[in-house]
Motif scaffolding. Sequence first.
Motif, short mmCIF file in Angstrom:
data_model
loop_
_atom_site.label_atom_id
_atom_site.label_comp_id
_atom_site.label_asym_id
_atom_site.label_seq_id
_atom_site.Cartn_x
_atom_site.Cartn_y
_atom_site.Cartn_z
N VAL A 356 0.86 -1.18 0.00
CA VAL A 356 0.00 0.00 0.00
C VAL A 356 0.90 1.23 0.00
O VAL A 356 1.65 1.47 0.95
CB VAL A 356 -0.92 0.01 1.23
CG1 VAL A 356 -1.76 1.28 1.25
CG2 VAL A 356 -1.80 -1.22 1.25
N SER A 357 0.82 2.01 -1.07
CA SER A 357 1.67 3.20 -1.15
C SER A 357 1.03 4.41 -0.50
O SER A 357 1.71 5.28 0.03
CB SER A 357 2.00 3.52 -2.62
OG SER A 357 0.81 3.74 -3.36
N THR A 358 -0.31 4.47 -0.55
CA THR A 358 -1.02 5.60 0.05
C THR A 358 -2.36 5.13 0.59
O THR A 358 -3.08 4.41 -0.08
CB THR A 358 -1.28 6.72 -0.99
OG1 THR A 358 -0.08 7.06 -1.64
CG2 THR A 358 -1.86 7.96 -0.30
N VAL A 359 -2.68 5.53 1.82
CA VAL A 359 -4.02 5.34 2.36
C VAL A 359 -4.42 6.63 3.06
O VAL A 359 -3.85 7.01 4.08
CB VAL A 359 -4.11 4.12 3.31
CG1 VAL A 359 -3.07 4.17 4.41
CG2 VAL A 359 -5.51 4.00 3.90
N GLU A 360 -5.38 7.33 2.46
CA GLU A 360 -5.76 8.64 2.98
C GLU A 360 -7.22 8.90 2.63
O GLU A 360 -7.62 8.80 1.48
CB GLU A 360 -4.87 9.73 2.36
CG GLU A 360 -5.21 11.14 2.80
CD GLU A 360 -4.32 12.15 2.10
OE1 GLU A 360 -4.86 13.20 1.70
OE2 GLU A 360 -3.11 11.90 1.93
N ALA A 383 -1.29 1.13 6.70
CA ALA A 383 -0.79 2.49 6.57
C ALA A 383 0.12 2.51 5.35
O ALA A 383 0.36 1.48 4.72
CB ALA A 383 -0.04 2.92 7.83
N ASP A 384 0.61 3.70 5.01
CA ASP A 384 1.54 3.79 3.88
C ASP A 384 2.71 2.83 4.10
O ASP A 384 3.34 2.83 5.16
CB ASP A 384 2.08 5.21 3.75
CG ASP A 384 0.99 6.21 3.39
OD1 ASP A 384 -0.17 5.78 3.24
OD2 ASP A 384 1.30 7.41 3.27
N GLY A 385 2.99 2.00 3.11
CA GLY A 385 4.08 1.04 3.20
C GLY A 385 3.69 -0.33 3.70
O GLY A 385 4.50 -1.26 3.69
N LEU A 422 -6.26 5.58 -2.19
CA LEU A 422 -5.98 4.19 -1.80
C LEU A 422 -5.16 3.58 -2.93
O LEU A 422 -5.72 3.04 -3.89
CB LEU A 422 -7.29 3.42 -1.57
CG LEU A 422 -8.24 3.99 -0.52
CD1 LEU A 422 -9.58 3.28 -0.58
CD2 LEU A 422 -7.64 3.88 0.87
N HIS A 423 -3.87 3.67 -2.82
CA HIS A 423 -2.99 3.28 -3.91
C HIS A 423 -2.12 2.09 -3.52
O HIS A 423 -1.78 1.91 -2.36
CB HIS A 423 -2.09 4.45 -4.33
CG HIS A 423 -2.85 5.65 -4.80
ND1 HIS A 423 -2.33 6.92 -4.79
CD2 HIS A 423 -4.11 5.77 -5.29
CE1 HIS A 423 -3.22 7.78 -5.25
NE2 HIS A 423 -4.31 7.10 -5.56
N GLY A 424 -1.76 1.29 -4.52
CA GLY A 424 -0.85 0.17 -4.32
C GLY A 424 -1.50 -1.18 -4.49
O GLY A 424 -0.85 -2.14 -4.89
N VAL A 425 -2.80 -1.27 -4.16
CA VAL A 425 -3.55 -2.51 -4.36
C VAL A 425 -4.91 -2.14 -4.96
O VAL A 425 -5.41 -1.03 -4.76
CB VAL A 425 -3.76 -3.30 -3.04
CG1 VAL A 425 -2.45 -3.83 -2.51
CG2 VAL A 425 -4.46 -2.44 -1.99
N THR A 426 -5.48 -3.06 -5.68
CA THR A 426 -6.84 -2.87 -6.19
C THR A 426 -7.83 -3.04 -5.05
O THR A 426 -7.69 -3.96 -4.23
CB THR A 426 -7.14 -3.90 -7.29
OG1 THR A 426 -6.19 -3.75 -8.35
CG2 THR A 426 -8.54 -3.71 -7.85
#
Length: 493
Positions: A356-360, A383-385, A422-426
């Motif tokens: 997960v690169s971003t969760v906001e 969280a991020d990472g 919400l980046h990094g995973v679908t």
Amino acid sequence: MITRLLVANRGEIARRIMTTCRALGIGTVAVYADADADAPHVAEADVAVRLPGSAPADTYLRADLLLAAAGRTGADAVHPGYGFLSENAAFARAVADAGLVWVGPPAAAIAAMGSKLRAKELVVAAGVPALPTLPADGPDSPDGPGAPAGSGFDFPLLVKASAGGGGRGMRVVRDAGSLAGAVASARREAAAAFGEDTVFCEPWLEPCRHVEVQVVADTHGRVVALGERECSIQRRHQKIVEETPSPAVGPVLRERLCRAAVAAAGAVGYTGAGTVEFLLAPDGRFFFLEMNTRLQVEHPVTECVTGLDLVRLQLEVAEGAPLGFDTPPAPRGHAIEARVYAEDPAAGWRPSTGVVSTVEVPGVVARFAPPAGHGVRLDSGVADGSTVGSHYDAMIGKVIAWAPDRPAAARMLAAALAGARLHGVTTNRDLLIRVLRHPDFLAGSTDTGFLDAHPEVTEPLLGAAGVRLAALAAALAGMAGRRAGARVLGMLP
């Protein structure tokens, strides 16, 4: 008094429990599998203990390792969260036998409600309505030669595992030819998931709603119902959107549901927080489904409309304190929760893994009781990472919105999800937005077949052409940024 609590769980529920513990001045102990070594719940605990391995059977399902961790860290209480060993009566007994406080109902209550067949017998004896049962064993069973023709049941039927939950070991059967195969398949899945292959059948109601009642009970004989939650938006019998109050429940029906839930809890001497689940037919009849002897994933919506901290109530009851009320607080407004899963609805709910690169989520201002106007709450296990792997449940968090009325809550939650990064995973974020903005949902016209009736909601908000255009725009923007920041050689003399 509890001084140090071991949280026998992971992810967002572990973080949720620790939040209340910090507010109460209770120390916390986290446990973690190797796959969770860098998880947020580990960093947020006062002490963390490694459980070697990554598979649940080697880690979070090892009662001996959990009790050893409690002993090593000086924990005097254990909170199981939900899932894993939260509804395991043997684990509850082992915690008590070790001299620790079990933050949950008595082991006997867990055992009684852990078998759906036995639970139905108990609640029917207490006057709670339940659907008739067709056993799946013996010569007149669904996989035997004489049933269900002589049983009085009509199709469709639901084949259902007696143990466990989460939609596992459940099959809807619409004709006699597919019954035996469904029973065998449900048994295999139930055995793999719960170590118990007992299944049974009951009538499958359609359309129907899934409505549940939150109860809390102390050790002094007081049982209080905190209102109902609507949980009809489901995929594969797994809830994804929950709300309170239910748009289908008025004052008279609410009173009947709450009275039945209190009777069900009283039938097993329940204490702590629990949930009694019902199927609600269009004509207003309701039937006992099961009782979850633990905190529910969707408990935040009840917290938002009542202002209560359910984890705090669990801890206080475990310490022997009486509930501070005989009737529930008057509910305020409306709350809706959306479960964010790392999965792709458009690809048959295929799980997604990755970092997960971003969760906001924008506008997160509320935790338990919302402010006077409105609030958005985020309960997340990542969280991020953070790495989302394949070992555990695909849910990565929950977004909850509270507002004075249902339309405002739905609009706010859809907007919060649409604006989330919400980046990094679908994820299923687009599905949730489509559901919340769907005319039938906004009209309160939902049942457990909503997703089957509206397959269009599984499609991404942005089509393939739009994705390609966005990727091109991002690439061009990145190139322009690099060009603007590049060092340019000066003219040679």
